[in-house]
Write a protein that holds these residues in place. Sequence first.
Motif, PDB file in Angstrom:
ATOM      1  N   SER A 102       0.825  -1.208   0.000  1.00  0.00           N
ATOM      2  CA  SER A 102       0.000   0.000   0.000  1.00  0.00           C
ATOM      3  C   SER A 102       0.861   1.260   0.000  1.00  0.00           C
ATOM      4  N   ASP A 103       0.258   2.370  -0.412  1.00  0.00           N
ATOM      5  CA  ASP A 103       0.970   3.655  -0.399  1.00  0.00           C
ATOM      6  C   ASP A 103       1.429   4.008   1.016  1.00  0.00           C
ATOM      7  N   ARG A 148       4.455   1.946   1.800  1.00  0.00           N
ATOM      8  CA  ARG A 148       5.594   2.421   1.003  1.00  0.00           C
ATOM      9  C   ARG A 148       6.267   3.611   1.676  1.00  0.00           C
ATOM     10  N   LEU A 149       5.443   4.575   2.062  1.00  0.00           N
ATOM     11  CA  LEU A 149       5.973   5.786   2.713  1.00  0.00           C
ATOM     12  C   LEU A 149       6.622   5.439   4.053  1.00  0.00           C
TER      13      LEU A 149
END
Length: 265
Positions: free
Chosen positions: A29-30, A33-34
Amino acid sequence: MEGIASNTHRVLTEEEGNRLKKQDETIVSDFKRLKLEAEAQKNWDLFYKRNDTRFFRDRHWTTREFELLVGIDGDTKKTLLEIGCGVGNFLFPLLEENANLYIYGCDFSPRAVEFVRGDPRFNGERMKVFVCDITEDRLEDNIPELVDVVSLIFVLSAIHPDKFQRALHSASAILKPGGVLVFRDYGLYDMAQLRFGRGNKIGDNFYVRQDGTRSYFFSVERLTNLVADAGFDVSSCHYVNRRTVNKKEGVDEPRVFVQGKFIKR
């Protein structure tokens, strides 16, 4: 680490191709990732906390693989920077084999750098190690000269692909004109890439391991484009194909690396 050199990537079997397709079914997921990017340094520091200096063996193969390094010890002093020095598995063998070599080493992990400084083989007169994020920090702040050789050995793959160019420009900035970048890293369709399951893929050829560290798998084409954009000419760049064989455990698996030698313009 010796293997068969090739300019084309290995051909996948049908089963291997299906494995790669399954990886696309669940992408990181974003949010994750972050989080992985924000915690990259912490995850590598924890890696060295868990594994101490035992995970990697000393890399005595490097002088065989990179003929440039075999002849680096001459009548004149040479300087080398290893980016991503870890706990010194590359630095210390080179120091022993090359009497006129001065080595700089940097790593993202403060714990790894402390391991190097605490090693009984550490010689402050012939080497300097320091913590550095090569995508953010200036190498020139710790190195008072341009060096003859920069090595990137299984390092660039651990960096987010969006930051590859920054890392390579950092390497170029600290090299003398005509200086050499030596490179080895994971190649496209290495067994480590094929082993990842669903939920480990971050992006194209980019994955996260269970411990939060990440790995990218390079094609020759991607790497040659990256180094050209960073101001290097390609002396050589190819895949190195090997097999890991353990007859007792019934293991016979492909290993693929990308190896290159690049000259600063």
